[in-house]
Design an enzyme around this catalytic site. Structure first.
Site, PDB file in Angstrom:
ATOM      1  N   HIS A  29       1.069  17.796 -16.986  1.00 38.87           N
ATOM      2  CA  HIS A  29       1.591  16.623 -16.296  1.00 38.87           C
ATOM      3  C   HIS A  29       1.023  16.657 -14.891  1.00 38.87           C
ATOM      4  CE1 HIS A  29       4.476  13.344 -15.884  1.00 38.87           C
ATOM      5  NE2 HIS A  29       4.514  13.727 -14.614  1.00 38.87           N
ATOM      6  N   GLY A  61       2.573  14.877 -20.877  1.00 41.34           N
ATOM      7  CA  GLY A  61       3.598  14.379 -21.787  1.00 41.34           C
ATOM      8  C   GLY A  61       4.042  12.951 -21.488  1.00 41.34           C
ATOM      9  N   GLU A 167       8.440  25.354 -25.643  1.00 41.21           N
ATOM     10  CA  GLU A 167       8.828  25.545 -24.223  1.00 41.21           C
ATOM     11  C   GLU A 167      10.296  25.192 -23.952  1.00 41.21           C
ATOM     12  OE1 GLU A 167       5.397  26.186 -24.945  1.00 41.21           O
ATOM     13  OE2 GLU A 167       5.473  26.661 -22.818  1.00 41.21           O
ATOM     14  N   TYR A 169      11.933  22.493 -25.024  1.00 44.68           N
ATOM     15  CA  TYR A 169      12.225  21.055 -24.969  1.00 44.68           C
ATOM     16  C   TYR A 169      13.038  20.624 -26.201  1.00 44.68           C
ATOM     17  CZ  TYR A 169       9.082  20.581 -20.956  1.00 44.68           C
ATOM     18  OH  TYR A 169       8.503  20.684 -19.713  1.00 44.68           O
ATOM     19  N   ARG A 217       3.009  21.549 -31.390  1.00 47.75           N
ATOM     20  CA  ARG A 217       3.095  22.716 -30.496  1.00 47.75           C
ATOM     21  C   ARG A 217       4.359  23.472 -30.850  1.00 47.75           C
ATOM     22  NH1 ARG A 217       2.010  23.384 -24.335  1.00 47.75           N
ATOM     23  NH2 ARG A 217       1.841  25.655 -24.294  1.00 47.75           N
ATOM     24  N   HIS A 255      11.159  27.294 -20.749  1.00 54.90           N
ATOM     25  CA  HIS A 255      11.075  27.187 -19.288  1.00 54.90           C
ATOM     26  C   HIS A 255      12.158  28.005 -18.600  1.00 54.90           C
ATOM     27  CE1 HIS A 255       7.694  24.645 -19.106  1.00 54.90           C
ATOM     28  NE2 HIS A 255       8.276  23.554 -19.555  1.00 54.90           N
ATOM     29  N   GLN A 347      -0.250  26.957  -7.379  1.00 58.80           N
ATOM     30  CA  GLN A 347       0.129  26.397  -6.084  1.00 58.80           C
ATOM     31  C   GLN A 347      -0.098  24.887  -5.962  1.00 58.80           C
ATOM     32  OE1 GLN A 347      -1.426  30.340  -3.944  1.00 58.80           O
ATOM     33  NE2 GLN A 347      -1.073  28.704  -2.496  1.00 58.80           N
ATOM     34  N   TRP A 586      10.204  33.401  -8.005  1.00 53.34           N
ATOM     35  CA  TRP A 586      11.138  34.243  -8.753  1.00 53.34           C
ATOM     36  C   TRP A 586      10.434  35.464  -9.346  1.00 53.34           C
ATOM     37  CZ3 TRP A 586      10.627  35.261 -14.002  1.00 53.34           C
ATOM     38  CH2 TRP A 586       9.739  34.434 -14.714  1.00 53.34           C
TER      39      TRP A 586
END
Ligand code: FAD
Ligand code: NAP
Ligand code: SF4
Length: 683
Positions: A29, A61, A167, A169, A217, A255, A347, A586
């Site tokens: 995305h 997506g 992931e 979703y 996927r 995620h 980044q 994190w």
């Protein structure tokens, strides 16, 4: 077919169509999907990748309906009018000889919007919105939305769709009990929980006909405690293949998983073994559906190894194609050394996406700016001096020379790279060396005249007859003025990382910015033992197991013990590492925590003595206490280094400041490279 990469560049026959090679551009995305006014730019973005030779592009997506939106007004394909708009994207790709599939993404409980729906009303840790539990009719509506979206994608001229089933979703949420607590025919036993993806693929296939690519996927490794078992994932793969999927793409980690899956500290091709295991499973069952391996495959060599070793039939590269749209073409031409390698920093891509900003790439600021950052040949050839061969100077010098200017690059050190020469020494940042390799190639290819070990002076530059001087001299370390800092056991981060002076066994690090965190990671790791370079060690550090042995593939982490005791300090209170990357902070925090690094905030630095560092707390400087240590490393931020500016301006020389020389606050390589490139594009 190239002699160097015979597997990577071999065509893939899908029966009704053939892909030119084994590179699938994974869905990203980039932020151009969500508004129709960005579609020309989106088309240009994909067209450049198609021109670069990608076998099959998968778009970012698109939601099949508003419940599936990732955020309010996210890109959606639910009407014929929308399908007409998408035609400019598919046409642009086809005009370059490429193929493109639209990804159908329903985010379920990950949605950052109040219309979210899910199998059960269980809020995710990454969204403040509790989803509405769907009724059986509601589920039917979602399936129809997937099918309608796929049919519209075909109408819009796409070559296929990717059904996003991993992931964590929407579809993934039906598969595991962690998120599916239903008692009806869509929950309970696994056969019922996997009904949703199988029906979606089956009904999509019926709607689009046999000659349309349907990628599914599939989450092969959830990396969450109540994730799928291997038997479940394998059963789903077989069922989805039987339902009509043309290709199975690999999904790794939800995620919300607390194990890094794509950051730069993750070893290259770290999860290819999962795809290999699934491929063996399917082949043993007589299923020939091609599988794509994914995650941290960033060079043609690694991709070739994955394919040649039988791990997969395709490789999914996403960020590497942001970094270099010509990845495939360069591999084909035997010019892999000229590929601008994705360093997996996140980044400018994922961090931007999660901040609702247009994505780009740290090492390639033109990514997703193809229509606005255009490098035109210079109308007049001029002479420029660039001072400093850090990221800013390298980007400026190579861009100026590419445009046809004469460029002299002066660097005080014996090698190019500036602070990147230090960054690449941090365990988990080895990839940063690739950027310096690439810039080295660019300097040679564009004809920049490089003067290493040559500190530039104002008189020398003024006498050089340059049309302008670009000062990319970077930064100097901030002096924190702590009494006692002149003692021999006090080091700057530069001295430590360059190896000028060794650290002892107990170390206090002053400053907990990006560099303080990196220095702490450097200090706790034995030299030459970065887990990033050793997959077995990395998996042990993070607790990544075989999902055939443990559900979800998560076990207790067994990090190697730290080689030093480290205390990280900052003056401000509150959370440590607030300025670190949105998607990677994190990981840095977890890495230091697992190595027992002590973090103390809200301190005043009182004095350094041979015994260690004395700190106090609060404005009234109460409770001065000793942090016993044999070494103190100063990482107290940086100041711009631009002492050449005033004398050059006084001598009448035109001066441009870029990178750290321009502004040190919140400086990073992303800004340095982007600013160097943009300035050079306009001179
Ligand atoms: P610099 O990289 O400082 O380059 C300036 C160059 O100018 C130097 O090579 C210097 O020798 C030269 N020079 C100075 N004066 C003269 C002179 N008179 N004549 C000739 N040459 C001169 N950034 C990120 O974005 N992501 C990261 O993960 C990251 N990690 C980092 C980790 C560490 C350990 C460090 C130290 C930095 C990290 N950074 C990171 C920061 C990043 O490296 C800097 O922001 C970036 O290098 C700044 O680029 P620059 O070109 O402005 O300056
Ligand atoms: P920084 O992120 O600005 O951190 C500086 C640290 O020094 C802060 O912890 C600050 O905290 C402390 N400090 C500031 N003034 C001080 C003083 N006078 N005395 C004592 N401590 C002081 O800078 P940096 O760590 O030098 O990093 C430089 C740049 O490189 C950053 O902008 C960063 O983005 C980039 N970088 C990025 C990464 C990455 O992973 N993305 C990694 C490394 C570097 P207090 O003021 O609370 O003490
Ligand atoms: Fe790769 Fe970093 Fe560029 Fe993202 S920003 S594509 S992670 S190099």
């Amino acid at each position: 077919m190239s002699a160097a990469y015979p597997h990577l560049l071999a065509p893939l026959d899908l029966g009704f169509t053939t892909l030119a090679n084994r590179v699938l551009m994974g869905s990203m995305h980039i932020g151009l999907e969500d508004s129709r006014r960005h579609f020309p730019a989106l088309a240009a973005f994909y067209a450049e990748r198609a021109r670069g030779g990608v076998g099959l592009i998968v778009t970012g997506g698109f939601a099949p309906n508003i419940e599936g939106w990732s955020k309010p007004l996210a890109g959606t394909l639910a009407t014929r009018a929308a399908a007409r708009r998408h035609r400019q994207v598919s046409r642009a790709v086809h005009a370059e000889g490429g193929k493109i599939a639209l990804q159908i993404l329903h985010t379920g409980r990950y949605a950052y919007q109040p219309l979210a729906v899910a199998p059960s009303a269980i809020r995710s840790p990454i969204s403040p919105f509790t989803p509405r539990a769907l009724s059986a009719r509601g589920i039917e509506r979602q399936i129809r939305a997937f099918v309608r979206c796929a049919a519209l994608a075909r109408e819009a001229g796409y070559d296929g769709v990717e059904v996003m089933g991993s992931e964590g979703y929407f579809i993934n949420q039906f598969l595991v009990t962690h998120t599916n607590r239903r008692g009806d025919e869509w929950g309970g036993a696994y056969a019922s929980r996997m009904r949703l993806p199988v029906e979606i693929v089956q009904r999509v296939r019926e709607a689009v006909g046999p000659d349309f690519i349907v990628v599914y996927r599939l989450s092969m490794l959830d990396l969450i405690a109540e994730g799928s078992s291997w038997a479940e994932a394998a059963a789903l793969a077989k069922a989805v293949a039987a339902a009509g999927a043309t290709i199975l793409n690999t999904g790794i980690g939800w995620h919300e998983a607390r194990i890094p899956t794509i950051a730069t500290s993750v070893p290259r091709a770290a999860f290819a073994w999962v795809t290999q295991k699934m491929r063996a499973e399917l082949r043993a069952a007589g299923i020939a559906t091609p599988l794509a391996a994914s995650n941290r495959i960033n060079t043609p060599e690694v991709a070739e190894q994955v394919l040649a070793g039988g791990s997969a039939d395709l490789v999914s590269l996403a960020r590497p194609l942001l970094a270099d749209a010509e990845f495939v073409a360069k591999a084909r031409a035997g010019r892999a050394e000229d590929i601008n390698t994705c360093i997996a920093c996140n980044q400018a891509c994922l961090d931007h996406t999660f901040q609702n900003r247009l994505a780009s790439c740290l090492v390639n600021p033109r990514a997703a700016r193809e229509t606005t950052l255009v490098l035109r040949a210079a109308p007049v050839r001029r002479r420029y001096a660039v001072v400093g061969a850090g990221p800013a100077g390298l980007a400026a010098a190579t861009t100026l020379a590419e445009r046809g200017h004469e460029v002299q690059l002066f660097e005080a050190a014996a090698e190019i790279g500036g602070q990147f020469t230090l960054a690449r020494r941090i365990p988990g940042k080895e990839e940063f060396a690739e950027t310096l390799r690439w810039f080295g190639r660019r300097l040679a290819a564009t004809g920049v005249q490089v003067h290493l070990a040559t500190p530039a002076t104002a008189p020398m530059l003024a006498a050089g007859g340059f049309d302008a001087v670009l000062l990319a001299t970077g930064v100097s370390a901030r002096d924190p003025r702590i009494p006692g800092q002149e003692l021999p056991h006090v080091l700057s981060y530069v001295e430590l990382l360059r190896g000028d002076r060794p650290a002892g066994e107990r170390v206090a690090v002053v400053g907990a910015g990006g560099i303080g965190f990196d220095v702490a990671a450097f200090l706790v790791t034995p030299p030459g033992h970065s887990p990033t370079l050793d997959l077995r060690q990395w998996r042990a550090e993070w607790g990544v197991a075989d999902p055939a042995e443990v559900r979800g593939g998560v076990v207790r982490a067994c990090p190697a013990p730290p080689v030093r005791r480290v205390t990280l300090l900052q003056r401000k209170g509150g959370k440590f590492g607030r300025t670190l990357g949105k998607t990677t902070g994190w990981i840095h925090r977890a890495t230091l925590a697992m190595k027992g690094v002590e973090m103390i905030g809200g301190v005043n630095y009182e004095r350094i003595t041979p015994e260690g560092l004395f700190v106090s707390h609060g404005p009234e400087r109460r409770e001065s206490r000793l942090i016993a240590c044999d070494t103190v490393v100063l990482c107290a931020g940086q100041e711009p280094l631009r002492e050449l500016q005033a004398p050059l301006v006084a001598a009448g020389v035109a001066v441009h400041l870029i990178g750290g020389a321009d502004a040190a606050a919140e400086l990073d390589a992303k800004r340095a490279i982007a600013q160097g490139t943009q300035r050079a594009a306009t001179l």
